[in-house]
Scaffold this motif. Sequence first.
Motif, short mmCIF file in Angstrom:
data_model
loop_
_atom_site.label_atom_id
_atom_site.label_comp_id
_atom_site.label_asym_id
_atom_site.label_seq_id
_atom_site.Cartn_x
_atom_site.Cartn_y
_atom_site.Cartn_z
N LEU A 8 -6.81 5.38 4.61
CA LEU A 8 -7.36 4.09 4.19
C LEU A 8 -6.31 2.99 4.24
O LEU A 8 -6.60 1.85 4.64
CB LEU A 8 -7.95 4.20 2.79
CG LEU A 8 -9.23 5.02 2.65
CD1 LEU A 8 -9.63 5.12 1.18
CD2 LEU A 8 -10.34 4.40 3.46
N ASP B 229 0.15 -5.17 4.74
CA ASP B 229 0.00 -3.99 3.89
C ASP B 229 -0.06 -4.36 2.41
O ASP B 229 0.14 -3.51 1.56
CB ASP B 229 1.11 -2.97 4.15
CG ASP B 229 2.47 -3.50 3.78
OD1 ASP B 229 2.62 -4.73 3.64
OD2 ASP B 229 3.40 -2.68 3.64
N SER C 163 0.80 -1.22 0.00
CA SER C 163 0.00 0.00 0.00
C SER C 163 0.84 1.28 0.00
O SER C 163 0.43 2.28 -0.59
CB SER C 163 -0.95 0.01 1.20
OG SER C 163 -0.21 -0.06 2.40
N GLY D 250 -4.57 -8.41 -0.49
CA GLY D 250 -5.04 -9.21 0.62
C GLY D 250 -4.21 -10.45 0.89
O GLY D 250 -4.54 -11.21 1.78
N GLU E 151 -6.42 -3.42 10.31
CA GLU E 151 -7.46 -4.45 10.35
C GLU E 151 -6.99 -5.79 9.84
O GLU E 151 -7.39 -6.84 10.34
CB GLU E 151 -8.68 -3.98 9.56
CG GLU E 151 -9.49 -2.94 10.28
CD GLU E 151 -10.77 -2.60 9.55
OE1 GLU E 151 -11.08 -3.25 8.53
OE2 GLU E 151 -11.47 -1.69 10.01
N SER E 152 -6.13 -5.79 8.82
CA SER E 152 -5.73 -7.07 8.22
C SER E 152 -4.38 -7.56 8.71
O SER E 152 -4.07 -8.74 8.57
CB SER E 152 -5.70 -6.95 6.70
OG SER E 152 -4.66 -6.09 6.29
N ARG F 168 -5.72 2.11 7.94
CA ARG F 168 -6.82 1.32 8.49
C ARG F 168 -6.80 -0.11 7.94
O ARG F 168 -7.04 -1.07 8.67
CB ARG F 168 -8.15 1.97 8.16
CG ARG F 168 -9.29 1.18 8.73
CD ARG F 168 -10.54 1.94 8.80
NE ARG F 168 -11.56 1.04 9.34
CZ ARG F 168 -12.78 1.41 9.56
NH1 ARG F 168 -13.13 2.64 9.33
NH2 ARG F 168 -13.65 0.56 10.04
N SER F 169 -6.50 -0.25 6.66
CA SER F 169 -6.40 -1.58 6.08
C SER F 169 -5.28 -2.39 6.73
O SER F 169 -5.43 -3.58 7.00
CB SER F 169 -6.16 -1.47 4.57
OG SER F 169 -5.88 -2.72 4.01
#
Length: 114
Positions: free
Chosen positions: A90, A101, A25, A105, A97-98, A93-94
Amino acid sequence: MEYLLASGVGVLTAAGVYMILRGRSFPVVIGMALLSYAVNVLLFSMGRLTIDRPPVLLLELDNYTDPLPQALVLTAIVISFGMTALIVVLALRSFLESGSDHVDGETAEGGTRE
């Protein structure tokens, strides 16, 4: 001078597209910033490159700088700053949460995170 700006726009665009296509990211954020810089330089170069001329149209002036591209670049700078801030939030936050990076996914081992 036009060749230098055209080359700069091309290099910024190529580097931006390359960075956007990366798997993480943070390079995507950098690629979006590079693309916005390329658009800013393109908009600025559209107004004919004149040096040491005022950006105001007066009757006694024969040659002046077009103020419209300068106004467009100022607007684009503000919009790109807001867009970059949104993308950073964003991406953060991604990541939170996951736990990864990666943009698609996938984890570092190659599997998908459930």
